[in-house]
Scaffold this motif. Structure first.
Motif, PDB file in Angstrom:
ATOM      1  N   GLU A  80       9.833  -5.654  -2.391  1.00 50.72           N
ATOM      2  CA  GLU A  80       8.986  -4.620  -1.774  1.00 50.72           C
ATOM      3  C   GLU A  80       7.519  -4.762  -2.156  1.00 50.72           C
ATOM      4  N   MET A  81       7.231  -5.682  -3.081  1.00 45.64           N
ATOM      5  CA  MET A  81       5.848  -5.897  -3.508  1.00 45.64           C
ATOM      6  C   MET A  81       5.054  -6.746  -2.513  1.00 45.64           C
ATOM      7  N   TRP A  82       5.768  -7.553  -1.688  1.00 50.33           N
ATOM      8  CA  TRP A  82       5.033  -8.499  -0.843  1.00 50.33           C
ATOM      9  C   TRP A  82       5.608  -8.659   0.560  1.00 50.33           C
ATOM     10  N   HIS A  83       6.900  -8.437   0.761  1.00 50.28           N
ATOM     11  CA  HIS A  83       7.504  -8.701   2.068  1.00 50.28           C
ATOM     12  C   HIS A  83       7.107  -7.615   3.072  1.00 50.28           C
ATOM     13  N   PRO A  84       6.787  -7.989   4.332  1.00 50.26           N
ATOM     14  CA  PRO A  84       6.349  -6.985   5.303  1.00 50.26           C
ATOM     15  C   PRO A  84       7.451  -6.018   5.733  1.00 50.26           C
ATOM     16  N   MET A 143      21.577  -1.638 -11.414  1.00 51.44           N
ATOM     17  CA  MET A 143      20.337  -1.458 -10.670  1.00 51.44           C
ATOM     18  C   MET A 143      19.449  -0.498 -11.449  1.00 51.44           C
ATOM     19  N   ALA A 144      18.147  -0.769 -11.471  1.00 50.55           N
ATOM     20  CA  ALA A 144      17.225   0.059 -12.232  1.00 50.55           C
ATOM     21  C   ALA A 144      16.948   1.389 -11.546  1.00 50.55           C
ATOM     22  N   SER A 145      17.074   1.414 -10.213  1.00 47.82           N
ATOM     23  CA  SER A 145      16.727   2.622  -9.469  1.00 47.82           C
ATOM     24  C   SER A 145      17.563   2.686  -8.196  1.00 47.82           C
ATOM     25  N   ALA A 146      17.869   3.908  -7.752  1.00 51.14           N
ATOM     26  CA  ALA A 146      18.636   4.104  -6.518  1.00 51.14           C
ATOM     27  C   ALA A 146      17.756   4.022  -5.273  1.00 51.14           C
ATOM     28  N   SER A 147      16.446   3.914  -5.470  1.00 54.30           N
ATOM     29  CA  SER A 147      15.525   3.762  -4.336  1.00 54.30           C
ATOM     30  C   SER A 147      14.300   2.980  -4.797  1.00 54.30           C
ATOM     31  N   ARG A 148      13.562   2.421  -3.846  1.00 60.61           N
ATOM     32  CA  ARG A 148      12.339   1.670  -4.142  1.00 60.61           C
ATOM     33  C   ARG A 148      11.246   2.138  -3.199  1.00 60.61           C
ATOM     34  N   THR A 149      10.015   2.081  -3.665  1.00 57.94           N
ATOM     35  CA  THR A 149       8.867   2.430  -2.838  1.00 57.94           C
ATOM     36  C   THR A 149       8.131   1.163  -2.442  1.00 57.94           C
ATOM     37  N   ALA A 184       3.720   0.308   3.475  1.00 58.90           N
ATOM     38  CA  ALA A 184       3.403   0.829   2.143  1.00 58.90           C
ATOM     39  C   ALA A 184       3.603   2.339   2.083  1.00 58.90           C
ATOM     40  N   GLY A 185       4.277   2.775   1.014  1.00 62.80           N
ATOM     41  CA  GLY A 185       4.526   4.195   0.803  1.00 62.80           C
ATOM     42  C   GLY A 185       5.904   4.653   1.222  1.00 62.80           C
ATOM     43  N   GLN A 186       6.574   3.896   2.075  1.00 61.84           N
ATOM     44  CA  GLN A 186       7.925   4.269   2.497  1.00 61.84           C
ATOM     45  C   GLN A 186       8.922   4.031   1.364  1.00 61.84           C
ATOM     46  N   THR A 187       9.924   4.891   1.293  1.00 63.16           N
ATOM     47  CA  THR A 187      10.983   4.760   0.301  1.00 63.16           C
ATOM     48  C   THR A 187      12.224   4.160   0.949  1.00 63.16           C
ATOM     49  N   ILE A 188      12.842   3.199   0.278  1.00 61.34           N
ATOM     50  CA  ILE A 188      14.032   2.547   0.822  1.00 61.34           C
ATOM     51  C   ILE A 188      15.185   2.693  -0.178  1.00 61.34           C
ATOM     52  N   PRO A 189      16.426   2.875   0.328  1.00 60.50           N
ATOM     53  CA  PRO A 189      17.575   3.011  -0.569  1.00 60.50           C
ATOM     54  C   PRO A 189      18.007   1.657  -1.138  1.00 60.50           C
ATOM     55  N   VAL A 190      18.610   1.709  -2.307  1.00 60.47           N
ATOM     56  CA  VAL A 190      19.160   0.511  -2.947  1.00 60.47           C
ATOM     57  C   VAL A 190      20.678   0.646  -2.943  1.00 60.47           C
ATOM     58  N   GLU A 191      21.360  -0.259  -2.250  1.00 63.67           N
ATOM     59  CA  GLU A 191      22.809  -0.179  -2.095  1.00 63.67           C
ATOM     60  C   GLU A 191      23.532  -1.388  -2.686  1.00 63.67           C
ATOM     61  N   THR A 192      22.807  -2.229  -3.410  1.00 59.07           N
ATOM     62  CA  THR A 192      23.416  -3.419  -4.002  1.00 59.07           C
ATOM     63  C   THR A 192      22.807  -3.649  -5.380  1.00 59.07           C
TER      64      THR A 192
END
Length: 377
Positions: A158-162, A202-208, A215-223
Motif C-alpha cells: 500500500e506504500m507504492w502500488h496504485p 498479521m500486524a493489523s486487520a486493515s491497512r491505510t 491515498a487515505g482509503q482503508t483496505i481489509p486484510v484477509e490473509t
C-alpha cells in the motif's frame, strides 16, 4: 508446428505493459491481441503496442492465437485459465498459477485431455545471476547444500502500488505474491520440497493506502502478512524462509545457501540480475567470476540504477518447448509443486503442524548462455 506461436493476453493492467514491451525481444512467439473486462483498458494497451483489442470472447475464439497469457488478478486465475484451455489454447499464467492444489489438478486434467500445455511465471530464475548460481551449485562449488535462509520483507504494497487492495485478499499476501520467486529459485538450485512448517500472523486487520490515486482509503486484510516457514527439501536441505509486509527495515540478505564445502550468496529472486558471491571453507567471500549471460545485461533504467529485466523469457521458453517438443522450464509440474509448497505454508500456519507435500517435480534444465541466446531474436 509453426516456428512462431501467436499469443494473446487477457488482463491489461500494469503487468501487461511488461509483457507487451519485452515480448518483441524473444523468439518463439508474437503477441497479436489483448483483452480485458474493461474494454477501454484493452484499447489503450492495443494502441500503445500495436496489437488488436478484442473482447475476451473474441480473443478466446481467435484462430491466430496458440497461447493465451493470463494476467488477471490471482483470485481469477483458475477460472480464466480454465476458459482458455476449454477454448483449445495453451495457457501461460502470471503467478500464482492457482490458489489451491485442487484447482491446479483440475487444470492439469483439462490440459491432458485436450493435449494442451500450461506454463507459469515466475521466470526470474532464468536470469543470468540465478543461472550463474545454478552453474556453481551444479559444478560442486559449495558441495552438497545442507541449509540456508531466504528473506523478503517490507512495510507493504500500500506504500507504492496504485491499486493495492487485492494484495491483502485471498490469493494475496507476501507468501503467494512474493513467495513464488523464492520457491521457484530454490527448486532451480536445490530441487523439490518434502515438507514445510510455518508460523503466520498479521500486524493489523486493515491497512491505510498511502500511494496515489487511492491515498487515505482503508483496505481489509484477509490473509497473513507475516510468515516464518521451514522448508525441508527432498535432498535433506533445510531452509528458513521469511516473507512479511509488517517490517519497516531489516538487514537480512535475500538468499544464502550453505553447503558442505562453502556458502553461496544469491541476489533477490524477484529480479533477473545481481551480484552472486560465494566462499569456500576459507570463509573468504568473493564475487563469482562474471559470465556473459544475456539475461544478466541491464536493459532498463530504474531509480536504483540500471536493471536486467527479461520477463516473458519463460513464455518464450514455453513457446520454443512446444515447437521443439521438449519440457518447458516454467512447467506445470514445477508450478504446481510451488503452489503445493506455498499453500501448505499457509495451512501449516493455520493448523500448527508440519505439512507433507503431495506433489514433486524435477529441477528445470539449466539455461546457459547458448540456450538463453537461442530465446532472443
Amino acid at each position: 508446428m509453426a516456428k512462431e506461436l501467436g499469443v494473446g493476453i487477457i488482463g491489461c493492467g500494469n503487468i501487461s505493459i511488461t509483457y507487451l514491451a519485452l515480448g518483441p525481444l524473444f523468439n518463439g512467439f508474437r503477441i497479436l491481441a489483448c483483452a480485458d473486462l474493461n474494454r477501454s483498458a484493452a484499447e489503450l494497451r492495443a494502441k500503445e503496442y500495436g496489437v488488436k483489442a478484442q473482447s475476451i470472447e473474441e480473443l478466446l475464439a481467435n484462430d491466430e492465437l496458440d497461447v493465451i497469457v493470463n494476467l488477471t488478478i490471482p483470485d481469477a486465475h483458475f477460472l480464466v485459465s480454465k476458459a482458455i484451455l476449454e477454448a483449445g489454447k495453451h495457457v501461460y499464467s502470471e503467478k500464482p498459477l492457482v490458489l489451491s492444489l485442487e484447482e491446479g489438478e483440475e487444470l492439469r486434467r483439462i490440459a491432458k485431455a485436450k493435449n494442451l500445455a500450461i506454463g507459469c511465471a515466475p521466470d526470474t530464475f532464468l536470469g543470468g545471476a540465478h543461472q550463474l548460481a545454478r552453474k556453481y551449485v551444479d559444478e560442486g562449488g559449495v558441495g552438497r547444500i545442507t541449509s540456508g535462509t531466504c528473506h523478503v520483507m517490507s512495510a507493504g504494497m500500500e506504500m507504492w502500488h496504485p491499486n493495492p487492495g487485492f494484495f491483502f485478499l485471498k490469493g494475496g499476501g507476501p507468501i503467494l505474491d512474493l513467495g513464488p520467486y523464492y520457491v521457484a529459485n530454490l527448486i532451480n538450485l536445490i530441487g523439490p520440497v518434502k515438507r514445510v512448517g510455518a508460523l503466520t500472523s498479521m500486524a493489523s486487520a486493515s491497512r491505510t493506502i498511502t500511494s496515489e490515486p487511492l491515498a487515505g482509503q482503508t483496505i481489509p486484510v484477509e490473509t497473513p502478512t507475516n510468515i516464518h516457514a521451514l522448508l525441508e527439501f527432498a535432498n535433506g536441505a533445510t531452509i528458513t524462509m521469511s516473507a512479511s509486509w509488517d517490517v519497516w527495515s531489516h538487514r537480512h540478505a535475500n538468499m544464502e545457501l550453505y553447503g558442505t564445502e562453502g556458502s553461496l550468496y544469491v541476489p533477490d529472486p524477484n529480479f533477473f540480475g545481481g551480484l552472486v558471491e560465494a566462499s569456500g571453507r576459507d570463509k573468504d567471500i568473493k564475487p563469482l567470476p562474471e559470465w556473459d549471460h544475456p539475461f544478466s545485461k541491464a536493459n532498463q533504467e530504474h531509480p536504483n540504477g540500471p536493471r536486467a529485466n527479461y520477463r516473458a523469457a519463460g513464455l518464450a521458453d514455453m513457446a520454443m518447448a512446444l515447437i521443439e517438443k521438449r519440457d518447458p522450464r516454467c512447467s506445470l509440474d514445477r508450478s504446481l509443486h510451488g503452489i503445493d509448497v506455498l499453500t501448505s505454508i499457509l495451512k501449516s500456519g493455520e493448523e500448527g503442524r508440519f505439512i507433507d507435500m503431495t506433489t514433486t517435480c524435477t529441477q528445470p534444465e539449466p539455461l546457459g548462455i547458448d540456450e538463453a541466446l537461442a530465446l532472443l531474436r
